[in-house]
Design a protein around this motif. Structure first.
Motif, mmCIF file in Angstrom:
data_model
loop_
_atom_site.group_PDB
_atom_site.id
_atom_site.type_symbol
_atom_site.label_atom_id
_atom_site.label_comp_id
_atom_site.label_asym_id
_atom_site.label_seq_id
_atom_site.Cartn_x
_atom_site.Cartn_y
_atom_site.Cartn_z
ATOM 1 N N ALA A 68 0.814 -1.213 0.000
ATOM 2 C CA ALA A 68 0.000 0.000 0.000
ATOM 3 C C ALA A 68 0.848 1.263 0.000
ATOM 4 O O ALA A 68 1.960 1.282 0.518
ATOM 5 N N ASN A 69 0.292 2.300 -0.572
ATOM 6 C CA ASN A 69 0.870 3.628 -0.497
ATOM 7 C C ASN A 69 0.449 4.184 0.862
ATOM 8 O O ASN A 69 -0.735 4.418 1.086
ATOM 9 N N PRO A 70 1.372 4.376 1.788
ATOM 10 C CA PRO A 70 0.979 4.777 3.140
ATOM 11 C C PRO A 70 0.322 6.148 3.219
ATOM 12 O O PRO A 70 -0.351 6.447 4.198
ATOM 13 N N THR A 71 0.478 6.977 2.201
ATOM 14 C CA THR A 71 -0.135 8.304 2.247
ATOM 15 C C THR A 71 -1.614 8.263 1.869
ATOM 16 O O THR A 71 -2.372 9.128 2.288
ATOM 17 N N GLU A 72 -2.032 7.267 1.101
ATOM 18 C CA GLU A 72 -3.421 7.218 0.650
ATOM 19 C C GLU A 72 -4.423 6.845 1.733
ATOM 20 O O GLU A 72 -5.427 7.510 1.888
ATOM 21 N N PRO A 73 -4.207 5.762 2.482
ATOM 22 C CA PRO A 73 -5.248 5.367 3.435
ATOM 23 C C PRO A 73 -5.184 6.073 4.781
ATOM 24 O O PRO A 73 -5.968 5.764 5.666
ATOM 25 N N SER A 74 -4.289 7.024 4.967
ATOM 26 C CA SER A 74 -4.121 7.588 6.308
ATOM 27 C C SER A 74 -5.368 8.325 6.791
ATOM 28 O O SER A 74 -5.790 8.127 7.922
ATOM 29 N N PHE A 75 -5.988 9.164 5.968
ATOM 30 C CA PHE A 75 -7.170 9.874 6.438
ATOM 31 C C PHE A 75 -8.377 8.949 6.581
ATOM 32 O O PHE A 75 -9.077 9.015 7.600
ATOM 33 N N PRO A 76 -8.659 8.061 5.620
ATOM 34 C CA PRO A 76 -9.760 7.115 5.837
ATOM 35 C C PRO A 76 -9.536 6.228 7.074
ATOM 36 O O PRO A 76 -10.491 5.916 7.791
ATOM 37 N N ALA A 77 -8.287 5.855 7.336
ATOM 38 C CA ALA A 77 -8.006 5.055 8.534
ATOM 39 C C ALA A 77 -8.277 5.873 9.792
ATOM 40 O O ALA A 77 -8.789 5.351 10.789
ATOM 41 N N PHE A 78 -7.945 7.152 9.748
ATOM 42 C CA PHE A 78 -8.236 8.037 10.879
ATOM 43 C C PHE A 78 -9.745 8.117 11.104
ATOM 44 O O PHE A 78 -10.218 7.997 12.244
ATOM 45 N N LEU A 79 -10.526 8.319 10.040
ATOM 46 C CA LEU A 79 -11.976 8.411 10.174
ATOM 47 C C LEU A 79 -12.572 7.106 10.711
ATOM 48 O O LEU A 79 -13.485 7.127 11.543
ATOM 49 N N ALA A 80 -12.044 5.971 10.253
ATOM 50 C CA ALA A 80 -12.521 4.684 10.752
ATOM 51 C C ALA A 80 -12.205 4.541 12.238
ATOM 52 O O ALA A 80 -13.033 4.036 13.012
ATOM 53 N N SER A 81 -11.043 4.998 12.647
ATOM 54 C CA SER A 81 -10.660 4.946 14.054
ATOM 55 C C SER A 81 -11.589 5.806 14.909
ATOM 56 O O SER A 81 -12.036 5.385 15.980
ATOM 57 N N VAL A 82 -11.889 6.996 14.416
ATOM 58 C CA VAL A 82 -12.797 7.891 15.138
ATOM 59 C C VAL A 82 -14.172 7.247 15.270
ATOM 60 O O VAL A 82 -14.788 7.263 16.345
ATOM 61 N N LYS A 83 -14.651 6.662 14.175
ATOM 62 C CA LYS A 83 -15.971 6.027 14.169
ATOM 63 C C LYS A 83 -16.026 4.855 15.154
ATOM 64 O O LYS A 83 -16.991 4.707 15.902
ATOM 65 N N LEU A 84 -14.985 4.040 15.157
ATOM 66 C CA LEU A 84 -14.980 2.851 16.008
ATOM 67 C C LEU A 84 -14.823 3.193 17.483
ATOM 68 O O LEU A 84 -15.368 2.504 18.345
#
Length: 134
Positions: free
Chosen positions: A51-67
């Motif tokens: 994976a390109n580590p720069t691409e999923p960083s914001f969606p991963a952050f949003l998923a973390s906030v949601k969870l």
């Protein structure tokens, strides 16, 4: 990846992956952005999971906030209720996983359409069930 606005901090890592790791793995001096996108897909979708580590960083952050929202709400409210409903957490995990899967499938289809026919055949074979089993 669970902090907001860190994409710029991951650029050196992405550069190292693109310029050093992928050429070593593929035996080629460099790869195009399209090839890099292809290789970033999970194995089940025909990629190598690099994976390109720069691409999923914001969606991963949003998923973390949601969870973590139920726990965060409980802490902020200083409520006397100390029980988290694990069914809600499991439901949130399933929702996040489903959203991620749909996003990856859309990305894979977009990449597929941009590939030349010879690579489309390779892509089709790599996505066949059992193709990654040894």
């Amino acid at each position: 990846r669970t902090m907001s606005d860190i994409q710029h901090l991951l650029v050196p890592l992405e550069h190292a992956i693109h310029e050093f790791l992928i050429p070593v793995l593929t035996g080629r001096p460099s790869c195009s952005s399209l090839e890099h996108s292809y290789l970033a897909l999970p194995v089940r979708l025909g990629g190598l999971g690099i994976a390109n580590p720069t691409e999923p960083s914001f969606p991963a952050f949003l998923a973390s906030v949601k969870l973590t929202a139920p726990l965060t709400d409980m802490i902020v409210s200083k409520g006397t209720e100390t029980h988290l409903d694990y069914n809600i957490l499991q439901s949130l995990k399933r929702d996040i996983s489903s959203e991620n899967q749909k996003s990856l499938e859309l990305k894979a289809e977009g990449i597929y359409k941009l590939l030349p026919p010879s690579l489309q055949r390779c892509f089709d074979q790599a996505r066949e069930k059992g193709s990654s089993s040894w």
